[in-house]
Design an enzyme around this catalytic site. Structure first.
Site, short mmCIF file in Angstrom:
data_model
loop_
_atom_site.label_atom_id
_atom_site.label_comp_id
_atom_site.label_asym_id
_atom_site.label_seq_id
_atom_site.Cartn_x
_atom_site.Cartn_y
_atom_site.Cartn_z
N TRP A 42 8.55 4.65 -0.52
CA TRP A 42 8.93 3.40 -1.17
C TRP A 42 8.02 3.07 -2.35
O TRP A 42 8.33 2.18 -3.13
CB TRP A 42 8.94 2.24 -0.17
CG TRP A 42 7.73 2.18 0.71
CD1 TRP A 42 6.54 1.60 0.44
CD2 TRP A 42 7.62 2.73 2.03
NE1 TRP A 42 5.68 1.75 1.50
CE2 TRP A 42 6.31 2.43 2.49
CE3 TRP A 42 8.49 3.43 2.87
CZ2 TRP A 42 5.86 2.82 3.76
CZ3 TRP A 42 8.04 3.82 4.12
CH2 TRP A 42 6.74 3.52 4.56
N ARG A 43 6.91 3.78 -2.49
CA ARG A 43 6.07 3.59 -3.67
C ARG A 43 6.62 4.34 -4.87
O ARG A 43 6.11 4.17 -5.99
CB ARG A 43 4.64 4.06 -3.38
CG ARG A 43 3.85 3.09 -2.52
CD ARG A 43 2.43 3.59 -2.27
NE ARG A 43 1.62 2.57 -1.63
CZ ARG A 43 0.38 2.76 -1.18
NH1 ARG A 43 -0.18 3.97 -1.30
NH2 ARG A 43 -0.30 1.78 -0.61
N GLU A 55 9.61 -3.23 3.57
CA GLU A 55 8.75 -4.35 3.95
C GLU A 55 9.15 -4.92 5.30
O GLU A 55 8.29 -5.24 6.13
CB GLU A 55 8.80 -5.44 2.87
CG GLU A 55 8.11 -5.09 1.58
CD GLU A 55 6.60 -4.89 1.73
OE1 GLU A 55 6.01 -5.56 2.61
OE2 GLU A 55 6.04 -4.08 1.00
N GLN A 60 4.53 -5.10 11.63
CA GLN A 60 4.02 -4.76 12.96
C GLN A 60 4.51 -3.38 13.45
O GLN A 60 4.64 -3.16 14.64
CB GLN A 60 4.39 -5.85 13.98
CG GLN A 60 3.75 -7.20 13.65
CD GLN A 60 4.11 -8.26 14.65
OE1 GLN A 60 5.22 -8.32 15.14
NE2 GLN A 60 3.15 -9.12 14.96
N THR A 61 4.78 -2.49 12.51
CA THR A 61 5.16 -1.11 12.86
C THR A 61 4.30 -0.16 12.03
O THR A 61 4.16 -0.35 10.82
CB THR A 61 6.65 -0.85 12.57
OG1 THR A 61 7.45 -1.80 13.29
CG2 THR A 61 7.04 0.55 13.01
N GLY A 101 11.31 -2.72 16.64
CA GLY A 101 10.87 -4.00 17.18
C GLY A 101 11.63 -5.18 16.60
O GLY A 101 12.12 -5.15 15.48
N TYR A 102 11.70 -6.25 17.41
CA TYR A 102 12.31 -7.52 17.00
C TYR A 102 13.64 -7.28 16.27
O TYR A 102 13.74 -7.35 15.04
CB TYR A 102 11.36 -8.32 16.12
CG TYR A 102 10.10 -8.73 16.85
CD1 TYR A 102 10.15 -9.66 17.88
CD2 TYR A 102 8.87 -8.18 16.52
CE1 TYR A 102 9.00 -10.03 18.57
CE2 TYR A 102 7.71 -8.54 17.21
CZ TYR A 102 7.79 -9.47 18.23
OH TYR A 102 6.66 -9.84 18.90
N TYR A 140 5.20 -13.78 2.23
CA TYR A 140 4.55 -12.49 2.03
C TYR A 140 5.56 -11.43 1.58
O TYR A 140 5.35 -10.72 0.60
CB TYR A 140 3.84 -12.02 3.30
CG TYR A 140 3.28 -10.63 3.15
CD1 TYR A 140 2.04 -10.43 2.55
CD2 TYR A 140 4.01 -9.50 3.54
CE1 TYR A 140 1.53 -9.15 2.35
CE2 TYR A 140 3.51 -8.22 3.34
CZ TYR A 140 2.27 -8.05 2.77
OH TYR A 140 1.79 -6.80 2.55
N ASP A 158 -2.85 -10.00 2.67
CA ASP A 158 -2.55 -9.65 4.04
C ASP A 158 -3.86 -9.42 4.78
O ASP A 158 -4.95 -9.69 4.25
CB ASP A 158 -1.63 -8.42 4.11
CG ASP A 158 -2.29 -7.14 3.61
OD1 ASP A 158 -3.45 -7.20 3.12
OD2 ASP A 158 -1.66 -6.07 3.71
N CYS A 217 -15.18 4.41 -2.14
CA CYS A 217 -14.81 3.02 -2.45
C CYS A 217 -15.30 2.62 -3.84
O CYS A 217 -16.49 2.77 -4.16
CB CYS A 217 -15.40 2.07 -1.41
SG CYS A 217 -15.13 0.32 -1.82
N CYS A 223 -20.34 -4.48 -3.66
CA CYS A 223 -19.94 -4.92 -2.32
C CYS A 223 -21.10 -5.52 -1.52
O CYS A 223 -22.12 -4.85 -1.28
CB CYS A 223 -19.32 -3.76 -1.55
SG CYS A 223 -18.83 -4.18 0.13
#
Length: 315
Positions: A42-43, A55, A60-61, A101-102, A140, A158, A217, A223
């Site tokens: 999807w990117r 999305e 939650q997956t 889910g859901y 979101y 997020d 990073c 940081c």
């Protein structure tokens, strides 16, 4: 967006560890992301329908489980118009069959596609505010679609982003502060690459177990956590176990009914639980509770009489 513009929205104490050289901070992150990042299908698209599907599935997956489900979904229903033409029961059965889910998310996605076709003449709205008018699309998700499809979103905040901002710039564990700092950091008109980049940083280098040096990073020199060794992060709610949950049995009910026109309680019970006993702890009363939840979500119809209750998927 200039540094002055970015800083004006921040309040004292929002980000005590944030460098004054915002341009350097921004450039470092974007260069790190563009040099190497995880490849999710999807990117590679700017199709708002395909991005919305990703999305909704990703809620939650785990992403490695989303990839094959997303590819199968788009192969079967490649456009919003194709999804509208689908039987809703088939969409719900697909969702359940891929353990996403859901299952009410499947119905919301189907309804959102109908809205796009009927209310927007087949063209997705582009702003976060307009996208929230679609069924089941919260702030979101709306912002993510606006960012990744149209490069017109706000800063995404997020769990991963909060962890990054808290560790890197000592942002307090406060939602409003996270929003202000995230908005102040994001350069103008680059929400697509910026939001992907900062979420990638949180998912790869700044996870629950930080991998600062291993993943190179880009914010190490600024940081706060890297300099102090304090890698604590905001509390993250623990996701309840899926095994044995009501969510798991709801999914089993949908899958069972997708293969039958209708089933009585005592026909359905053994198909979703091996220890089903009509008068036992996990018997008719327990099963009726699950069916009531699914009926309230519009996923199935329950017809009952004194001696016989029948369930079937909604048309």
């Amino acid at each position: 967006m200039s540094d002055t513009d970015s800083s004006s929205a921040l309040r004292e104490g929002d980000a005590p560890g944030l460098s004054a050289d915002l341009d350097a901070v921004r450039e470092a992150l974007v260069e790190w992301y563009e040099a190497d990042h995880r490849e999710f299908p999807w990117r590679r698209t700017e199709d708002p329908y395909a991005i919305l599907v990703s999305e909704v599935m990703s809620q939650q997956t785990q992403l490695d489980r989303v990839v094959p489900a997303w590819e199968d979904f788009l192969e079967r229903w490649p456009t919003a118009a194709d999804l509208v033409d689908a039987d809703r029961a088939d969409v719900v059965a697909f969702w359940s069959g891929h353990s996403l889910g859901y299952n009410n998310r499947a119905t919301y996605l189907h309804e959102a596609a109908e809205q796009v076709e009927t209310e927007y003449d087949g063209s997705f709205p582009e702003s976060p505010g307009e996208l929230q008018e679609l069924m089941g699309v919260g702030p979101y998700t709306a912002n993510a679609v606006a960012s990744f499809a149209f490069n017109a979103g706000d800063a995404v905040v997020d769990t991963n982003v909060k962890r990054v901002l808290h560790r890197a710039f000592a942002v307090p564990d406060d939602d409003a502060a996270f929003e202000r700092v995230a908005d102040g950091l994001m350069p103008a008109d680059v929400s697509r690459v910026w939001n992907n980049a900062i979420m990638e940083l949180g998912g790869v280098a700044c996870g629950k177990k930080p991998r600062c040096d291993e993943e190179g990073c880009p914010w190490r020199e600024w940081c706060h956590a890297y300099q102090t060794g304090d890698f604590t992060a905001p509390d993250v709610p623990t996701q309840p176990s899926f095994d044995g949950s009501r969510r798991q049995f709801r999914g089993r009910i949908v899958r069972a009914l997708s293969n039958h026109d209708e089933l009585t309680l005592d026909e359905l019970g053994p198909k979703i639980r091996v220890d089903y006993s009509p008068d036992g702890e996990h018997g008719r009363e327990w099963l009726e509770g699950l069916l009531t939840d699914l009926a309230e979500d519009g996923l199935l119809d329950v017809e009952g009489s004194d001696d016989r209750t029948v369930a079937k998927l909604s048309e």
